[in-house]
Design a protein around this motif. Structure first.
Motif, PDB file in Angstrom:
ATOM      1  N   TYR A   1      -5.195 -13.243  -3.220  1.00 34.74           N
ATOM      2  CA  TYR A   1      -4.850 -14.668  -3.206  1.00 34.74           C
ATOM      3  C   TYR A   1      -4.233 -15.148  -4.513  1.00 34.74           C
ATOM      4  N   GLY A   2      -4.908 -14.913  -5.637  1.00 34.06           N
ATOM      5  CA  GLY A   2      -4.522 -15.514  -6.904  1.00 34.06           C
ATOM      6  C   GLY A   2      -3.081 -15.301  -7.304  1.00 34.06           C
ATOM      7  N   ALA A   3      -2.667 -14.048  -7.461  1.00 35.91           N
ATOM      8  CA  ALA A   3      -1.297 -13.748  -7.878  1.00 35.91           C
ATOM      9  C   ALA A   3      -0.298 -14.126  -6.792  1.00 35.91           C
ATOM     10  N   THR A   4      -0.685 -13.912  -5.533  1.00 36.79           N
ATOM     11  CA  THR A   4       0.196 -14.213  -4.408  1.00 36.79           C
ATOM     12  C   THR A   4       0.507 -15.703  -4.316  1.00 36.79           C
ATOM     13  N   SER A   5      -0.504 -16.530  -4.499  1.00 29.75           N
ATOM     14  CA  SER A   5      -0.295 -17.980  -4.396  1.00 29.75           C
ATOM     15  C   SER A   5       0.630 -18.494  -5.487  1.00 29.75           C
ATOM     16  N   MET A   6       0.654 -17.824  -6.646  1.00 33.72           N
ATOM     17  CA  MET A   6       1.496 -18.271  -7.746  1.00 33.72           C
ATOM     18  C   MET A   6       2.946 -17.843  -7.578  1.00 33.72           C
ATOM     19  N   ILE A   7       3.159 -16.640  -7.051  1.00 30.82           N
ATOM     20  CA  ILE A   7       4.526 -16.126  -6.986  1.00 30.82           C
ATOM     21  C   ILE A   7       5.194 -16.348  -5.625  1.00 30.82           C
ATOM     22  N   ALA A   8       4.397 -16.488  -4.574  1.00 31.86           N
ATOM     23  CA  ALA A   8       4.966 -16.698  -3.234  1.00 31.86           C
ATOM     24  C   ALA A   8       4.643 -18.081  -2.675  1.00 31.86           C
ATOM     25  N   GLY A   9       3.603 -18.719  -3.210  1.00 32.71           N
ATOM     26  CA  GLY A   9       3.234 -20.049  -2.743  1.00 32.71           C
ATOM     27  C   GLY A   9       2.714 -20.054  -1.315  1.00 32.71           C
ATOM     28  N   TYR A  10       2.710 -21.243  -0.741  1.00 29.96           N
ATOM     29  CA  TYR A  10       2.280 -21.382   0.653  1.00 29.96           C
ATOM     30  C   TYR A  10       3.331 -22.168   1.426  1.00 29.96           C
ATOM     31  N   ILE A  11       4.098 -21.451   2.245  1.00 34.57           N
ATOM     32  CA  ILE A  11       5.104 -22.083   3.101  1.00 34.57           C
ATOM     33  C   ILE A  11       4.820 -21.627   4.531  1.00 34.57           C
ATOM     34  N   PRO A  12       4.318 -22.505   5.392  1.00 35.75           N
ATOM     35  CA  PRO A  12       3.981 -22.129   6.775  1.00 35.75           C
ATOM     36  C   PRO A  12       5.165 -21.448   7.482  1.00 35.75           C
ATOM     37  N   GLY A  13       4.884 -20.319   8.114  1.00 35.75           N
ATOM     38  CA  GLY A  13       5.922 -19.607   8.842  1.00 35.75           C
ATOM     39  C   GLY A  13       6.853 -18.786   7.972  1.00 35.75           C
TER      40      GLY A  13
ATOM     41  N   THR B   1       0.828  -1.205   0.000  1.00 32.17           N
ATOM     42  CA  THR B   1       0.000   0.000   0.000  1.00 32.17           C
ATOM     43  C   THR B   1       0.859   1.251   0.000  1.00 32.17           C
ATOM     44  N   LEU B   2       1.947   1.234   0.755  1.00 33.91           N
ATOM     45  CA  LEU B   2       2.867   2.376   0.774  1.00 33.91           C
ATOM     46  C   LEU B   2       3.481   2.597  -0.604  1.00 33.91           C
ATOM     47  N   ILE B   3       3.839   1.502  -1.261  1.00 30.87           N
ATOM     48  CA  ILE B   3       4.433   1.598  -2.600  1.00 30.87           C
ATOM     49  C   ILE B   3       3.451   2.199  -3.600  1.00 30.87           C
ATOM     50  N   ILE B   4       2.221   1.660  -3.620  1.00 31.78           N
ATOM     51  CA  ILE B   4       1.262   2.154  -4.625  1.00 31.78           C
ATOM     52  C   ILE B   4       0.700   3.531  -4.243  1.00 31.78           C
ATOM     53  N   LEU B   5       0.809   3.919  -2.986  1.00 31.60           N
ATOM     54  CA  LEU B   5       0.405   5.278  -2.602  1.00 31.60           C
ATOM     55  C   LEU B   5       1.273   6.283  -3.354  1.00 31.60           C
ATOM     56  N   ILE B   6       2.575   6.037  -3.353  1.00 33.41           N
ATOM     57  CA  ILE B   6       3.515   6.934  -4.031  1.00 33.41           C
ATOM     58  C   ILE B   6       3.366   6.831  -5.550  1.00 33.41           C
ATOM     59  N   LEU B   7       3.377   5.596  -6.060  1.00 31.04           N
ATOM     60  CA  LEU B   7       3.295   5.396  -7.509  1.00 31.04           C
ATOM     61  C   LEU B   7       1.937   5.810  -8.073  1.00 31.04           C
ATOM     62  N   GLY B   8       0.867   5.521  -7.327  1.00 29.56           N
ATOM     63  CA  GLY B   8      -0.476   5.857  -7.786  1.00 29.56           C
ATOM     64  C   GLY B   8      -0.695   7.356  -7.872  1.00 29.56           C
TER      65      GLY B   8
ATOM     66  N   TRP C   1       8.574 -14.293   1.168  1.00 25.63           N
ATOM     67  CA  TRP C   1       7.421 -13.484   1.577  1.00 25.63           C
ATOM     68  C   TRP C   1       7.312 -12.177   0.800  1.00 25.63           C
ATOM     69  N   TRP C   2       8.470 -11.574   0.467  1.00 29.41           N
ATOM     70  CA  TRP C   2       8.382 -10.283  -0.247  1.00 29.41           C
ATOM     71  C   TRP C   2       7.956 -10.437  -1.696  1.00 29.41           C
ATOM     72  N   SER C   3       7.927 -11.670  -2.213  1.00 28.19           N
ATOM     73  CA  SER C   3       7.384 -11.882  -3.552  1.00 28.19           C
ATOM     74  C   SER C   3       5.935 -11.410  -3.612  1.00 28.19           C
ATOM     75  N   ALA C   4       5.224 -11.632  -2.496  1.00 28.57           N
ATOM     76  CA  ALA C   4       3.817 -11.248  -2.445  1.00 28.57           C
ATOM     77  C   ALA C   4       3.643  -9.732  -2.501  1.00 28.57           C
ATOM     78  N   VAL C   5       4.663  -8.989  -2.107  1.00 33.60           N
ATOM     79  CA  VAL C   5       4.592  -7.527  -2.181  1.00 33.60           C
ATOM     80  C   VAL C   5       4.502  -7.098  -3.643  1.00 33.60           C
ATOM     81  N   PHE C   6       5.279  -7.746  -4.511  1.00 32.95           N
ATOM     82  CA  PHE C   6       5.246  -7.422  -5.945  1.00 32.95           C
ATOM     83  C   PHE C   6       3.860  -7.685  -6.521  1.00 32.95           C
ATOM     84  N   SER C   7       3.355  -8.894  -6.274  1.00 37.54           N
ATOM     85  CA  SER C   7       2.059  -9.270  -6.855  1.00 37.54           C
ATOM     86  C   SER C   7       0.927  -8.418  -6.301  1.00 37.54           C
ATOM     87  N   THR C   8       0.949  -8.191  -4.998  1.00 31.30           N
ATOM     88  CA  THR C   8      -0.116  -7.407  -4.364  1.00 31.30           C
ATOM     89  C   THR C   8      -0.090  -5.962  -4.831  1.00 31.30           C
ATOM     90  N   ALA C   9       1.098  -5.399  -4.968  1.00 34.11           N
ATOM     91  CA  ALA C   9       1.214  -4.007  -5.424  1.00 34.11           C
ATOM     92  C   ALA C   9       0.631  -3.841  -6.827  1.00 34.11           C
TER      93      ALA C   9
END
Length: 221
Positions: A159-171, A17-24, A87-95
């Motif tokens: 969920y969709g993009a995040t699950s593909m680029i970051a997957g699901y790894i507990p912890g 959200t911080l990233i897209i606040l600036i870019l948006g 975990w930071w992979s999800a930042v790319f997809s979510t942004a």
């Protein structure tokens, strides 16, 4: 109950959200000044992630950030850093997914801004930078804050993009959304419902905040 998915979801949503606040804001401020034809093209480009399926966005990101593709391969060879399945992979997809929400909200706020205030400032010798940060942004802050909150809520449930680029790894990469899916797959309905209720609670809280900003904006008008 392991609370890592909640912590990770809040962390990812907050950073993206911080990233897209600036870019948006930067993109919206630039687009509103463009000629009509070019504006339409850029508006379509910036809004495209809003209508694309999240899995398509995740696939395209994998083609860029994956360890065997362009950027991902370069980062892995030069810095030894993986850009996927962390975990930071999800930042790319979510942004990417939430960018259009911030962009369109900011663009709407800037288009409604009274341009005469800018002209008045210029006649007083005030710089463009001063007018943007001291006049334009404060006047448009209600819409921008509402867009920010809405984008955060969307990021929290991505969920969709995040699950593909970051997957699901507990912890490590698990988020609320991916955890709910995994719990459903393993027939752990009781825990899945708890996470669903947590997500609903946070989303409802965010929507209440948005409504408060909208009411305040109407009152000012």
């Amino acid at each position: 109950m392991d609370l890592f998915p909640l912590y990770n979801s809040l962390r990812i949503a907050g950073i993206s959200t911080l990233i897209i606040l600036i870019l948006g804001i930067a993109a919206a401020n630039w687009v509103v000044k463009l000629p009509r034809g070019i504006k339409g093209v850029m508006d379509c480009l910036f809004t495209l992630p809003l209508v694309l399926p999240p899995t398509v966005i995740g696939y395209l990101l994998l083609k860029v950030l994956g360890p065997k593709h362009v950027v991902g391969k370069a980062f892995l060879s030069m810095f030894g850093i993986k850009l996927t399945m962390v975990w930071w992979s999800a930042v790319f997809s979510t942004a990417v997914v939430i960018f259009p929400l911030m962009y369109r909200t900011a663009r709407g706020a800037f288009e409604a801004f009274d341009k005469e205030l800018i002209n008045a400032g210029r006649s007083l010798g005030l710089s463009k930078t001063y007018m943007f940060f001291k006049v334009k942004l404060p006047c448009c802050k209600q819409g921008i804050i509402a867009g920010c909150v809405l984008a955060f809520a969307r990021a929290l449930g991505e969920y969709g993009a995040t699950s593909m680029i970051a997957g699901y790894i507990p912890g490590r990469t698990a988020t609320i959304s991916t955890t709910v899916y995994q719990l459903w797959r393993t027939n752990d309905d009781n825990l899945a419902i708890k996470w669903v209720l947590i997500n609903i609670g946070i989303s409802a809280f965010v929507l209440i905040i948005i409504n408060l900003f909208e009411d305040k904006s109407r009152a000012v008008r």
